[in-house]
Design an enzyme around this catalytic site. Sequence first.
Site, PDB file in Angstrom:
ATOM      1  N   ASP A  84       8.477 -89.080 -90.817  1.00 44.39           N
ATOM      2  CA  ASP A  84       9.073 -88.770 -92.340  1.00 44.39           C
ATOM      3  C   ASP A  84       8.125 -88.052 -93.323  1.00 44.39           C
ATOM      4  O   ASP A  84       7.007 -87.807 -92.947  1.00 44.39           O
ATOM      5  CB  ASP A  84       9.513 -90.062 -92.714  1.00 44.39           C
ATOM      6  CG  ASP A  84       8.494 -91.222 -92.968  1.00 44.39           C
ATOM      7  OD1 ASP A  84       7.216 -90.726 -92.664  1.00 44.39           O
ATOM      8  OD2 ASP A  84       8.744 -92.419 -93.043  1.00 44.39           O
ATOM      9  N   ASN A 153      11.185-103.923 -96.583  1.00 48.45           N
ATOM     10  CA  ASN A 153      12.887-104.145 -96.432  1.00 48.45           C
ATOM     11  C   ASN A 153      13.079-104.201 -95.130  1.00 48.45           C
ATOM     12  O   ASN A 153      14.240-103.865 -94.782  1.00 48.45           O
ATOM     13  CB  ASN A 153      13.207-103.535 -97.397  1.00 48.45           C
ATOM     14  CG  ASN A 153      13.297-101.957 -97.326  1.00 48.45           C
ATOM     15  OD1 ASN A 153      12.530-101.391 -96.444  1.00 48.45           O
ATOM     16  ND2 ASN A 153      13.871-101.129 -97.796  1.00 48.45           N
ATOM     17  N   HIS A 155      12.537-101.287 -93.210  1.00 48.87           N
ATOM     18  CA  HIS A 155      12.878 -99.809 -92.873  1.00 48.87           C
ATOM     19  C   HIS A 155      11.756 -99.597 -91.571  1.00 48.87           C
ATOM     20  O   HIS A 155      10.777-100.040 -91.442  1.00 48.87           O
ATOM     21  CB  HIS A 155      13.062 -99.135 -94.035  1.00 48.87           C
ATOM     22  CG  HIS A 155      11.426 -98.713 -94.680  1.00 48.87           C
ATOM     23  ND1 HIS A 155      11.416 -98.833 -96.081  1.00 48.87           N
ATOM     24  CD2 HIS A 155      10.287 -98.458 -94.080  1.00 48.87           C
ATOM     25  CE1 HIS A 155      10.080 -98.134 -96.159  1.00 48.87           C
ATOM     26  NE2 HIS A 155       9.503 -98.013 -95.203  1.00 48.87           N
ATOM     27  N   GLU A 160      16.351 -96.686 -94.240  1.00 46.26           N
ATOM     28  CA  GLU A 160      16.461 -97.639 -95.164  1.00 46.26           C
ATOM     29  C   GLU A 160      17.603 -98.506 -94.912  1.00 46.26           C
ATOM     30  O   GLU A 160      18.666 -98.062 -94.400  1.00 46.26           O
ATOM     31  CB  GLU A 160      16.938 -97.309 -96.761  1.00 46.26           C
ATOM     32  CG  GLU A 160      15.527 -96.512 -97.198  1.00 46.26           C
ATOM     33  CD  GLU A 160      14.309 -97.263 -97.867  1.00 46.26           C
ATOM     34  OE1 GLU A 160      14.353 -98.249 -97.276  1.00 46.26           O
ATOM     35  OE2 GLU A 160      13.753 -96.693 -98.604  1.00 46.26           O
TER      36      GLU A 160
END
Length: 258
Positions: A84, A153, A155, A160
Site C-alpha cells: 500500500d 482495527n 486491517h 479497512e
Amino acid sequence: MNGKNFSPLKTIVKADQASLAQAFVDYFEERLILRLSEENPKPIGFATGRTMEPIYKELVSRLKIWPKKKLDKLLEFWESFNLDEYLGLSEEHSSSFRNYMYSNLVCPVGFDPNKIHIPDSKAFNPIKEAKLYASKLFNAGDIGLQILGFGLNGHIGFNEPPASRESTCRVVSLSLSTRLQNLDSFDNKLANVPLKAITLGMKEILKAEEIHLIVTGSSKSEILNKLLNDNSSNDLPASLLNRHERVFLWADEAAFQN
Ligand code: GLP
C-alpha cells in the site's frame, strides 16, 4: 461470518520483537536461498510500518554478509510489490511508504528501485494507478511470499473494516482509527495524515502462496485476541485469511497474551 476461528498453519511466539525478527528472518533467508534455484520465482509482498523495522534491519544485516555473487543473483532476479501507499504525499515525504522502503531496504541492500514496486503516491489519476498496479502484479505472476502487518482495527494493507474477500487493488478512505494509529509519522497533527491510500485488495493478498502475519507489542494484544477467538468476519479484515492454506502467525509475547 463463516463461524470459523482464525487458525494459522503455524503460530510462532517469541519473547520480544528482536527475537521474533531473528526467527522470522531465519525463515525468510532460507526462502530467499531457495529462490536462487527457482526458475521463475514469484514476487515477494512487502509491508511497511513499525512492526517491520526490526525485521528489515535484521534482513539487511544478513544480506550484507552474503557473498557478492550470491547477492547479485538475488538482486538480479528480484521483484517485489508493496501492499500500500498513502495518496497525496510527495515521494520524498519522510512518511511515504516509498521513502520507508528506500531507507529501510532499497538503499542499504542495493536493490534496483525498478524492481521494488510501490503504488505512486502522487498519481494524477489514483484510480487508474490502482488498476495499473494490479495489472503489473498480475503480469508478474502474483505474490509468492506475502509479509503482513496488522492494524489496530484488524486491517491488513489498508483494507479497512468492513473488508470483502473479493476486493481488489483500489483507492480507499482511511478510517479515523488508522489515521490516529499513524499520527506520530505526521508531526502528531491529524490534518497532516492522508485521507486516502492505494492498497492491494484481499483478493490479491489471498492469492499469495504463503502469508506471514506479524504482530508485536501490547497495543496489538486486544485485536490479536479477537482475531484468534472470534468468528471470521468482514469487520476484522485479517480474519479473512482464515481459509488460506498457508498462513503463519508470528507474534511476540506482548501481543500474544492468550
Ligand atoms: C499501517 C499499514 C500496514 C501496516 C499496519 C501496521 O497502517 N497500512 O501496511 O502493516 O498499519 O502498522 P504498524 O506496524 O506501524 O503498527
